[in-house]
Structures are given as C-alpha cells and as structure tokens.
Design a protein around this motif. Structure first.
Motif, PDB file in Angstrom:
ATOM      1  N   UNK A 148     -13.980   0.668  -3.852  1.00 13.51           N
ATOM      2  CA  UNK A 148     -13.168   0.902  -5.060  1.00 13.51           C
ATOM      3  C   UNK A 148     -13.886   1.756  -6.105  1.00 13.51           C
ATOM      4  N   UNK A 149     -15.212   1.660  -6.169  1.00 12.30           N
ATOM      5  CA  UNK A 149     -15.968   2.449  -7.158  1.00 12.30           C
ATOM      6  C   UNK A 149     -15.938   3.944  -6.814  1.00 12.30           C
ATOM      7  N   UNK A 150     -15.651   4.272  -5.549  1.00 11.31           N
ATOM      8  CA  UNK A 150     -15.599   5.680  -5.125  1.00 11.31           C
ATOM      9  C   UNK A 150     -14.164   6.159  -4.918  1.00 11.31           C
ATOM     10  N   UNK A 151     -13.208   5.284  -5.208  1.00 13.10           N
ATOM     11  CA  UNK A 151     -11.791   5.571  -4.943  1.00 13.10           C
ATOM     12  C   UNK A 151     -11.222   6.470  -6.052  1.00 13.10           C
ATOM     13  N   UNK A 152     -11.533   7.768  -5.986  1.00 15.42           N
ATOM     14  CA  UNK A 152     -11.173   8.678  -7.080  1.00 15.42           C
ATOM     15  C   UNK A 152      -9.670   8.971  -7.162  1.00 15.42           C
ATOM     16  N   UNK A 153      -8.919   8.555  -6.169  1.00 17.96           N
ATOM     17  CA  UNK A 153      -7.456   8.658  -6.247  1.00 17.96           C
ATOM     18  C   UNK A 153      -6.858   7.449  -6.981  1.00 17.96           C
ATOM     19  N   UNK A 191      -8.234  -1.262  -7.704  1.00 20.41           N
ATOM     20  CA  UNK A 191      -8.032  -0.399  -8.869  1.00 20.41           C
ATOM     21  C   UNK A 191      -6.631  -0.565  -9.447  1.00 20.41           C
ATOM     22  N   UNK A 192      -5.663  -0.771  -8.566  1.00 19.09           N
ATOM     23  CA  UNK A 192      -4.286  -1.006  -9.035  1.00 19.09           C
ATOM     24  C   UNK A 192      -4.256  -2.273  -9.895  1.00 19.09           C
ATOM     25  N   UNK A 213     -10.559   3.045 -11.603  1.00 21.93           N
ATOM     26  CA  UNK A 213     -10.313   4.453 -11.308  1.00 21.93           C
ATOM     27  C   UNK A 213      -8.793   4.637 -11.425  1.00 21.93           C
ATOM     28  N   UNK A 214      -8.375   5.676 -12.139  1.00 19.60           N
ATOM     29  CA  UNK A 214      -6.954   5.852 -12.453  1.00 19.60           C
ATOM     30  C   UNK A 214      -6.379   7.014 -11.640  1.00 19.60           C
ATOM     31  N   UNK A 215      -5.204   6.828 -11.011  1.00 11.04           N
ATOM     32  CA  UNK A 215      -4.601   7.919 -10.230  1.00 11.04           C
ATOM     33  C   UNK A 215      -4.520   9.228 -11.031  1.00 11.04           C
ATOM     34  N   UNK A 216      -4.824  10.327 -10.334  1.00 11.44           N
ATOM     35  CA  UNK A 216      -5.070  11.605 -11.013  1.00 11.44           C
ATOM     36  C   UNK A 216      -3.852  12.173 -11.745  1.00 11.44           C
TER      37      UNK A 216
END
Ligand code: NDP
Length: 300
Positions: free
Chosen positions: A116-121, A127-128, A138-141
C-alpha cells in the motif's frame, strides 16, 4: 463564453516542475532518487501509449523509470511474483499496474498485492479505507488532479455544494471523499439519480465523470459554478474529414462555458493532471518511505 478556462496542460506542467525541483533537492540533500515501476501486461495499444508517456515524464522530472512489459498470456503467479520483487526493491517507491488487465488475471487480487505504501494509483483496499476514514493514504491520481485544480481556483472549498456525477472506484467515489475531506457538502449522482438536472443546478462545483459525450448541458449549471469535466469520449468528426474523430468531455463545453464561472476543457483539462499526480504520488511515497517531509501542495 464567460467562464474562465482552467488550463490543465499549463497547471500539469507547473506540478511536474515542482516535482522536478523537489526530486533535485532529494538527490542533492539525501542522495535519493524516487523510482516508479510500471507493469504492462499485454499489447493493448492505448495502454502502451499511456505507459510510454508515463515513462518519458518520469525521466523528465529526474526520477528512475522501470518498465516491465509482460506478454498477454502471463500467469497470475508470475505477475504476483514480479510485484513481490518490486515491493521488496528499495529503489522502487511507486508501483503502477496498468489497467485493464487481460481477463484471466484477477485485478483486485493483483492490485491488493502491491505494498500500500507503493500503491501510487491509490487503488489498494487499504488506501481506499484510509481515504474514506480521513487518514493519510495514497490518493487516486485523477481525483487528486481535480482537487488540486479546485483548490487552486478557490483556495478553501469549505461549505461549497459539490456534485460528483459518477460513482466509480477510480474517479467518482474517491473524488467525493476528497471533497468531503475539504468540507464540501457532497452529492454523488449516478445512473439511477432522479432529476439529475435539478441536482446539478444546486452545485457550486460539478465534477462530471460519466463517460457519456456532452451529457451535461449549460442549463444544468448554476451561474458561476466551477465545472471539472473528467470525461474523455471519442466521437465522430465528419467536419474534419471522412472517418475522423475528436475528443469531447461529459459536458457540452460551449453551453456550459456560457454559464459557468470556470471550466476545464477536453482535451487539455483533467487529462494532463493525471500523470502529473502520478509523479507527485511517487515523490510523496519516496518521502514517506524515508521519513522526510512530504512535498507541500502536491498531496491531498
Ligand atoms: P465508469 O464507467 O466506471 O463509471 C461511470 C459512472 O457514470 C457510473 O457510476 C455510472 O453510474 C455513471 N453514469 C452512467 N450513465 C449515467 C447517467 N446517464 N447519468 C448519471 N450517471 C451516469 O467510468 P470512470 O469513472 O472510469 O470514467 C468516467 C469518465 O472519465 C470516462 O469518460 C473516462 O474515460 C474518463 N476518465 C478520465 C481520466 C482522465 O485522466 N482524465 C481518468 C479516468 C477516467 P452507475 O454506477 O449507476 O452505473
């Protein structure tokens, strides 16, 4: 036409410039270079174009770009193994698996195997959940890009009425969460919403993320409202010649622009912000991983 046109291309270039400056400082002060790994399975032409331009822009801002192209028949086991290696690789701070995946691969399983810490999408279920509960995530782009443009336009969004049309997991829902976090009064509309026109007319902020060409006409827009058009729809353009096409948004641009206070065009609005925010997220992931201050103005 009275609306101010929000130039997403220029704004995205500014975001990439700020990312590049921060990356240069990380290198100089900490000998650190953020790295983004993009995994593409199969030969979908649109995905290939996206992956190429992501790689190019990653390098342009001074980050390391790692591209992993796997053939369409790659097994789930092999893909999960690669993700495991990227999770463990300290030079990789962001991992993006280009969607859609071929049908034999379980997208949820694959996305949820990313650290999750690398989940840049920002699509990992952790993250959800973090976003929904107002915690650091991490927030969806694409929604992040929309939020940045709205904050740039208005400063504080507190107390504004926002209507998000569309409830997808990648745009509509995270967009609504972000607006709620910025203290908007948020309505999420979708295909079953009754009297959509009336709902949209109440909004100070309209975010259209539907995928239906020019669905929102100007007479749905409250005078002075800000319209963020996420939709990207390809339609026939016989005026340009036989077989030609053009891109349009979910909003009927000319008529909305006559009423709105500000509006994003398609193309050149939200689209360019998505990759810029991917780079911003990779930088954020790298800073968090290394216990460094997050880049100001580039996170939610
Ligand atoms: P989805 O198809 O996943 O979701 C569309 C949403 O629109 C659904 O929630 C659906 O409602 C709703 N909807 C459909 N018809 C209507 C209607 N008549 N009235 C109200 N709501 C309706 O799409 P995405 O969220 O993935 O994408 C939306 C658009 O944004 C697309 O054009 C896509 O190409 C674009 N996009 C652009 C990006 C960018 O970088 N600029 C990035 C991602 C997407 P229901 O749930 O009830 O079916």
């Amino acid at each position: 036409m009275s609306a101010q046109v929000i130039d997403g291309k220029a704004f995205a270039a500014d975001v990439r410039g700020r990312v590049a400056e921060h990356v240069a400082r990380l290198k100089a002060d900490h000998d650190l270079t953020p790295g983004l790994a993009v995994v593409l399975v199969g030969e979908d032409p649109a995905s290939q174009v996206y992956v190429r331009s992501k790689g190019k822009m990653t390098v342009e801002v001074g980050m390391n770009s790692f591209e992993h192209k796997l053939d369409a028949g790659t097994s789930e086991k092999d893909l999960l193994e690669l993700i495991g290696q990227l999770n463990a690789d300290p030079s990789v701070h962001g991992i993006l698996v280009q969607l859609p995946l071929p049908r034999h691969l379980n997208e949820d399983l694959v996305i949820n195997s990313i650290d999750p810490a690398k989940d840049v999408d920002g699509f990992h279920i952790s993250n959800v959940g973090l976003l929904a509960t107002g915690q650091k995530s991490m927030v969806p782009c694409t929604p992040l890009g929309c939020l940045m443009m709205l904050r740039n336009q208005h400063g504080s969004l507190s107390g504004m009425d926002a209507v998000v049309i569309g409830r997808s997991n990648i745009v509509g829902k995270p967009m609504a969460q972000l607006l709620l976090r910025d203290s908007c009064t948020v309505t999420i509309a979708h295909s079953r919403t009754k009297d959509l026109a009336e709902v949209v007319r109440r909004a100070d902020i309209v975010v259209a993320a539907v995928g239906r060409p020019e669905m929102v006409p100007g007479d749905w827009i409250k005078p002075g409202a800000t319209v963020i058009d996420v939709g990207i729809n390809r339609v026939d353009a016989p005026e340009k010649g036989e077989g030609k096409t053009r891109l349009v948004g979910d909003c009927l641009y000319e008529s909305c622009a006559e009423v709105a206070g500000a509006i994003t065009p398609v193309p050149g609005g939200v689209g360019p912000m998505t990759i810029a925010c991917l780079l911003a997220n990779t930088l954020t992931a790298c800073c968090r991983e290394n216990g460094l201050a997050e880049p100001e103005g580039l996170t939610a």
